[in-house]
Design an enzyme around this catalytic site. Structure first.
Site, PDB file in Angstrom:
ATOM      1  N   CYS A 191     -19.573 -88.620  49.449  1.00 37.39           N
ATOM      2  CA  CYS A 191     -19.252 -87.244  49.861  1.00 37.39           C
ATOM      3  C   CYS A 191     -20.354 -86.666  50.745  1.00 37.39           C
ATOM      4  CB  CYS A 191     -19.050 -86.371  48.619  1.00 37.39           C
ATOM      5  SG  CYS A 191     -18.686 -84.649  49.026  1.00 37.39           S
ATOM      6  N   CYS A 235     -21.188 -82.998  50.139  1.00 41.21           N
ATOM      7  CA  CYS A 235     -22.025 -82.758  48.955  1.00 41.21           C
ATOM      8  C   CYS A 235     -23.463 -83.186  49.206  1.00 41.21           C
ATOM      9  CB  CYS A 235     -21.521 -83.554  47.748  1.00 41.21           C
ATOM     10  SG  CYS A 235     -19.740 -83.630  47.585  1.00 41.21           S
ATOM     11  N   ASP A 236     -23.648 -84.340  49.835  1.00 39.37           N
ATOM     12  CA  ASP A 236     -24.974 -84.953  49.851  1.00 39.37           C
ATOM     13  C   ASP A 236     -25.638 -85.025  51.230  1.00 39.37           C
ATOM     14  OD1 ASP A 236     -24.683 -85.405  47.140  1.00 39.37           O
ATOM     15  OD2 ASP A 236     -23.778 -87.376  47.419  1.00 39.37           O
TER      16      ASP A 236
END
Ligand code: NDP
Length: 323
Positions: free
Chosen positions: A137, A140-141
């Site tokens: 992701c 997200c990261d």
């Protein structure tokens, strides 16, 4: 002996969508039951740092966030069940589900929040470096790779969107695809090819991920799918973007699914084609897939469930009066 548990609002799944539906449903007096499933807490329980869930200025941990959501849901009156649904019948309210334990769950409304799982390549090193350079992701990261070198694996819309997203953080993004053409929409491809910070490696399959022995990821090892030639790309981060699998096996003959297996809902709502059955979170959303959007659609499902129940109660009262 098998027990039957009845509730106004039966929720299958305990990620951000299911638990948000539970919090709203409980506060509306629906005494929800949440059947937690195989991975209680959902995908966030296998991530570490979370920096994009609103309300927390410092980095929080995914498992901690889910524990808090569950505690909040229970605090307002949700019953959590340690069970996995194996069968569901949707012939009309009340809806019935049977758990692995043999217990039966009945709900006047049914909220499906079974989520989705990122698909993984299944090659050596992938799980060893998960959270230490390998991620599924970028939203997200990606932030953790500011100024660093990253690769994205895949050739669909997700891979191309993730590669473009990563250019916000990284000056050096490489898309690695196993064929010589992408399946992503043309407009996304045009943007990708025009971006000065992105290069594409064609006809390359990932053989393994390597790094500093249990430390951080250092390289992605590739094999050319045409010539068989081996090569390696040094990288700080690798984003596997080869699709997601929504957990919809239970519903495939009962609800309309799209070509990727996601539950089809009425646009802009969590309503399925069956009155009283709602779907929220990643099981119906292949575009946004964020904890916060899952929580948002969980809230929407609870609000719509409440309206549905009010109408149902009214109809039942009228029938009783006539009877
Ligand atoms: P897709 O299934 O569309 O694409 C998966 C990609 O990963 C393909 O290019 C495939 O290669 C590759 N792949 C699959 N398995 C492997 C493997 N084992 N090794 C290497 N490569 C592999 O998934 P997406 O997540 O991209 O998209 C899913 C759905 O969601 C699609 O319908 C998409 O259009 C939609 N979507 C829409 C968005 C939007 O509208 N903004 C954003 C994101 C997704 P190959 O091409 O060779 O099969």
């Amino acid at each position: 002996m098998a027990t039957t548990h009845s509730t106004r609002m039966l929720i299958i799944g305990s990620g951000p969508a299911g638990l948000s539906a539970a919090i709203y449903g409980a506060r509306a007096g629906m005494r929800p039951i949440v059947v937690q499933g195989l991975q209680p807490g959902g995908q966030l329980t296998i991530t570490t740092d979370v920096e994009n869930y609103p309300g927390f200025r410092d980095v929080i941990q995914g498992p901690w966030l889910m524990q808090e959501m569950q505690a909040q849901a229970e605090h307002v009156g949700t019953r959590m069940m340690w069970d996995t649904i194996t069968e569901v019948s949707m012939d009309g309210s009340p809806f019935r589900a049977i758990g692995d334990s043999g217990d039966v769950y009945e709900g006047d409304v049914l909220v499906i929040a079974t989520g989705a799982q990122a698909k993984w390549l299944g090659v050596p090193g992938e799980q060893d470096y998960s959270g230490k350079g390998v991620s599924a992701c970028a939203t997200c990261d990606g932030f953790f790779y500011r100024g660093k070198k990253v690769v994205v694996i895949g050739g669909g819309n997700t891979a191309v969107e993730e590669a473009l997203y990563l250019t916000n953080h990284s000056p050096d993004v490489t898309l690695i695809h196993r064929r010589d053409s992408l399946r992503a929409e043309k407009i996304l491809q045009d943007r990708l090819f025009a971006h000065p910070n992105v290069k594409v490696l064609w006809n390359k399959a990932v053989e393994s991920f390597t790094g500093e022995g249990g430390g951080l990821l250092r390289a992605v090892n590739l094999v050319d799918t045409v010539t068989g030639e081996k090569s390696a790309v040094e990288t700080d981060g690798a984003f596997v973007a080869i699709g997601h699998a929504p957990a919809t096996e239970l519903f495939k003959d009962k609800l309309q699914l799209d070509e990727s297996g996601y539950i089809v809902v009425q646009p802009g709502t969590p309503k399925t084609a069956i009155p009283g059955v709602f779907a929220c979170g990643d099981v119906m959303d292949h575009t946004y897939r964020q904890a916060v959007t899952a929580a948002g659609t969980g809230c929407m499902a609870a609000l719509d469930a409440e309206r549905f129940l009010a109408e149902l109660d009214f109809e039942r009262a009228q029938v009783a009066e006539v009877g």
